[in-house]
Design a protein around this motif. Structure first.
Motif, short mmCIF file in Angstrom:
data_model
loop_
_atom_site.label_atom_id
_atom_site.label_comp_id
_atom_site.label_asym_id
_atom_site.label_seq_id
_atom_site.Cartn_x
_atom_site.Cartn_y
_atom_site.Cartn_z
N THR A 35 10.31 -19.94 -0.37
CA THR A 35 9.56 -20.50 1.36
C THR A 35 9.64 -21.80 2.21
O THR A 35 10.18 -21.66 3.21
CB THR A 35 8.52 -20.44 1.21
N THR A 36 10.41 -22.95 1.32
CA THR A 36 10.71 -24.11 1.59
C THR A 36 11.89 -24.01 2.43
O THR A 36 11.94 -23.96 3.73
CB THR A 36 11.23 -24.95 1.13
N LYS A 37 13.30 -22.59 2.16
CA LYS A 37 14.28 -23.08 2.96
C LYS A 37 13.95 -21.66 3.97
O LYS A 37 14.18 -21.74 5.15
CB LYS A 37 15.84 -22.47 1.98
N ILE A 38 12.77 -20.74 4.09
CA ILE A 38 12.71 -20.19 4.52
C ILE A 38 12.08 -20.28 5.81
O ILE A 38 12.22 -20.40 7.22
CB ILE A 38 12.07 -18.72 3.88
N ARG A 39 11.06 -21.55 5.60
CA ARG A 39 10.38 -22.58 7.18
C ARG A 39 11.39 -23.44 7.31
O ARG A 39 11.42 -23.07 8.28
CB ARG A 39 9.38 -23.04 5.85
N LYS A 40 12.47 -23.41 6.42
CA LYS A 40 13.64 -24.88 7.58
C LYS A 40 14.19 -23.83 8.59
O LYS A 40 14.71 -23.78 9.48
CB LYS A 40 13.97 -25.28 6.46
N ASP A 41 14.16 -22.90 7.69
CA ASP A 41 15.28 -21.60 8.67
C ASP A 41 14.80 -21.63 9.68
O ASP A 41 15.78 -21.53 10.96
CB ASP A 41 16.56 -20.50 8.11
N LEU A 42 14.06 -20.93 9.91
CA LEU A 42 12.77 -20.86 11.02
C LEU A 42 12.71 -21.53 12.25
O LEU A 42 12.44 -21.06 13.43
CB LEU A 42 11.64 -19.90 10.40
N ALA A 59 16.66 -13.58 3.00
CA ALA A 59 15.63 -14.52 2.04
C ALA A 59 14.34 -13.36 2.26
O ALA A 59 13.97 -13.06 1.23
CB ALA A 59 15.59 -14.84 2.00
N LEU A 60 13.97 -13.05 3.15
CA LEU A 60 12.28 -11.97 2.98
C LEU A 60 12.57 -10.97 2.74
O LEU A 60 12.26 -9.98 2.37
CB LEU A 60 12.02 -12.32 4.20
N GLY A 61 14.40 -10.71 2.95
CA GLY A 61 13.96 -8.99 3.15
C GLY A 61 13.46 -7.79 3.59
O GLY A 61 13.52 -6.58 3.59
N ARG A 62 13.59 -8.87 5.01
CA ARG A 62 12.77 -7.89 6.22
C ARG A 62 12.75 -8.58 7.24
O ARG A 62 12.54 -10.10 6.96
CB ARG A 62 11.11 -7.50 5.79
N PRO A 63 12.50 -8.43 8.07
CA PRO A 63 12.36 -9.42 9.44
C PRO A 63 11.33 -9.87 9.17
O PRO A 63 9.90 -9.64 9.28
CB PRO A 63 12.33 -8.60 10.72
N TYR A 64 10.85 -11.35 10.16
CA TYR A 64 9.83 -11.54 9.85
C TYR A 64 8.78 -11.61 11.27
O TYR A 64 9.37 -10.75 11.98
CB TYR A 64 10.25 -13.88 10.51
N SER A 69 -4.87 -6.97 -18.08
CA SER A 69 -3.62 -6.99 -17.12
C SER A 69 -2.47 -7.82 -17.15
O SER A 69 -2.32 -8.27 -17.90
CB SER A 69 -4.16 -7.24 -15.07
N ALA A 70 -1.16 -7.07 -16.48
CA ALA A 70 -0.44 -8.01 -16.55
C ALA A 70 -0.36 -8.75 -15.19
O ALA A 70 -0.66 -8.54 -14.47
CB ALA A 70 0.91 -7.49 -16.72
N ALA A 71 0.21 -9.88 -14.93
CA ALA A 71 -0.31 -11.00 -14.09
C ALA A 71 0.84 -11.51 -14.08
O ALA A 71 1.59 -12.48 -14.85
CB ALA A 71 -1.84 -11.70 -14.25
N ALA A 72 1.63 -11.46 -12.38
CA ALA A 72 2.00 -12.37 -12.09
C ALA A 72 2.17 -14.12 -11.31
O ALA A 72 0.48 -13.71 -10.89
CB ALA A 72 2.93 -11.95 -10.66
N ILE A 73 2.24 -15.20 -12.05
CA ILE A 73 1.13 -16.23 -11.64
C ILE A 73 2.45 -17.14 -10.42
O ILE A 73 3.27 -17.36 -10.46
CB ILE A 73 0.77 -16.85 -12.67
N GLY A 74 1.76 -17.80 -9.08
CA GLY A 74 2.67 -18.27 -7.97
C GLY A 74 1.92 -18.37 -6.77
O GLY A 74 1.07 -17.88 -6.36
N PHE A 75 2.16 -19.01 -6.05
CA PHE A 75 1.71 -19.05 -4.52
C PHE A 75 2.43 -18.20 -3.70
O PHE A 75 1.50 -17.47 -2.74
CB PHE A 75 2.05 -20.66 -3.71
N PHE A 76 3.30 -17.69 -3.54
CA PHE A 76 3.82 -16.20 -3.13
C PHE A 76 4.00 -16.25 -1.38
O PHE A 76 3.96 -15.27 -1.06
CB PHE A 76 3.59 -15.20 -3.96
N ASP A 77 4.24 -17.14 -0.47
CA ASP A 77 4.07 -17.51 0.51
C ASP A 77 4.86 -16.91 1.14
O ASP A 77 6.35 -16.98 0.74
CB ASP A 77 3.89 -18.93 1.45
N GLY A 78 4.98 -15.61 1.95
CA GLY A 78 6.02 -15.23 2.30
C GLY A 78 6.97 -14.03 2.00
O GLY A 78 7.43 -12.76 2.30
#
Ligand SMILES: Cc1cc2nc3c(=O)[nH]c(=O)nc-3n(C[C@H](O)[C@H](O)[C@H](O)COP(=O)(O)O)c2cc1C
Ligand SMILES: Nc1ncnc2c1ncn2[C@@H]1O[C@H](COP(=O)(O)OP(=O)(O)OP(=O)(O)O)[C@@H](O)[C@H]1O
Length: 313
Positions: A165-172, A183-188, A20-29
């Motif tokens: 994710t950090t900036k989006i959390r702060k913005d909210l 930043a999300l590309g869609r409404p929260y 497989s090809a794998a993307a790696i990260g926490f990816f919250d949001g």
């Protein structure tokens, strides 16, 4: 999509995983930066005839690494993230339990046990991805292995600032909803179940659906918002005005924040149903009013503002 939960130390068994090809990260949001990383993974998988995979963690590494700043609320709680990844066409999601044991692994051991042994042939991560003890591994160290190929995805930024994710959390938390949504590309969105409130809403002319969030969501700051709303199993998108708060007009020190939505053109009892609230615009702060008249006067104005703000949807 197959979800494979891994816990360190891993019982050694042959999982017979396809390449497989794998993307790696926490990816919250799953924000636009994450979407770039996942899009690159999908392109690499298709180019090379590989399965599409994601390697992620649970809980957030800060729970182990930074107890003072530990994150126990999420923009996309794990179940929601898994559903979104499945919708993107991901075949396998490895959810690695982020424990002290995992955090203490050398970068090399992490790579052998969680990349090479998983039959991953292409690894895709963002420019700033780190892994292993002290975060000593990075995109450049990942590129040193012969067993797989590594792609680092360039920074996606808005006005020079990395989408994160950090900036989006702060913005909210500062009512910067447009910035978070951009930043999300869609409404929260927040999913939950509709529960009974104090039953005051109907008596003051503004019945509300009270949403009990289904998971540990990072909620937008207290205030009044223009929102849309969908019931699970129904296509109709309803518009409404939402209060996130503690109703200071009626309570002196309620700790529990409630999320209540007054929907336009809606008159049904929907207790117990699951719904999703999509946050579009901030209207004002929550306030303590002198009484019901002043409150209802303001809610009427909020409603007019929300109708205007949502008219192009
Ligand atoms: C659009 C909107 C704005 C609101 N703003 C406030 C506010 O600023 N201060 C406040 O104390 N309550 C506010 N509320 C909450 C009302 O007090 C609450 O809806 C009412 O007490 C009914 O509560 P219940 O659903 O628990 O019965 C607002 C509610 C809505 C729908
Ligand atoms: N704006 C971005 N541009 C490119 N890659 C990104 C961007 N944001 C995150 N990534 C990459 O996506 C993966 C997941 O990142 P991560 O979950 O740490 O997101 P983050 O938004 O940077 O989070 P945080 O704000 O919590 O640090 C990592 O490989 C990371 O390098």
């Amino acid at each position: 999509m197959e979800t494979i939960r891994l816990h360190h130390p891993q019982e050694k068994e042959n999982m017979n995983l396809p390449a497989s090809a794998a993307a790696i990260g926490f990816f919250d949001g799953l924000h636009r930066g994450h979407q770039d990383v996942l899009g690159t993974m999908i392109a690499k998988a298709e180019e090379n005839g590989l399965k599409k995979a994601v390697i992620t963690f649970d809980p957030h590494p800060s729970v182990v690494l930074n107890p003072k700043k530990r994150r126990t609320t999420y923009l996309t709680p794990l179940d929601v993230k898994l559903e979104m990844l499945e919708d993107m066409g991901v075949d396998y999601c490895f959810v690695i339990n982020f424990s002290s044991a995992l955090a203490g692994l050398s970068p090399d051991t992490f790579v052998f046990q969680y990349i090479i042994d998983m039959n991953i042939k292409e690894v895709i991560a963002g420019f700033d991805f780190t892994y292993g003890r002290y975060g000593a591994g990075n995109i450049s160290t990942l590129s040193e292995y012969g067993a797989f190929h590594t792609t680092g995805v360039e920074k996606l930024a808005v006005d020079g600032e990395k989408i994160s994710t950090t900036k989006i959390r702060k913005d909210l938390l500062t009512h910067e909803l447009e910035s978070a949504n951009h930043a999300l590309g869609r409404p929260y969105e927040v999913r939950g179940v509709i529960v009974q409130g104090e039953k005051r809403g109907r008596t003051i002319g503004f019945p509300t659906a009270n949403i009990e969030p289904e998971y540990r969501y990072h909620l937008p700051a207290k205030g009044v918002y223009a929102v849309t709303f969908r019931l699970d199993n129904e296509e109709t998108v309803y518009k409404g005005v939402c209060n996130v708060g503690v109703k200071p007009t009626f309570h002196d020190n309620l700790e529990r924040v409630s999320v209540e939505v007054h929907l336009f053109d809606f008159d049904r009892s929907v207790y117990g149903e699951n719904a999703t609230v999509h946050w579009h615009h901030f209207i004002r702060e929550e306030r303590k009013f002198s009484g019901i008249d002043e409150l209802t006067d303001h809610i009427s104005r909020d409603k007019q503002k929300a109708i205007k703000l949502l008219e192009n949807l």
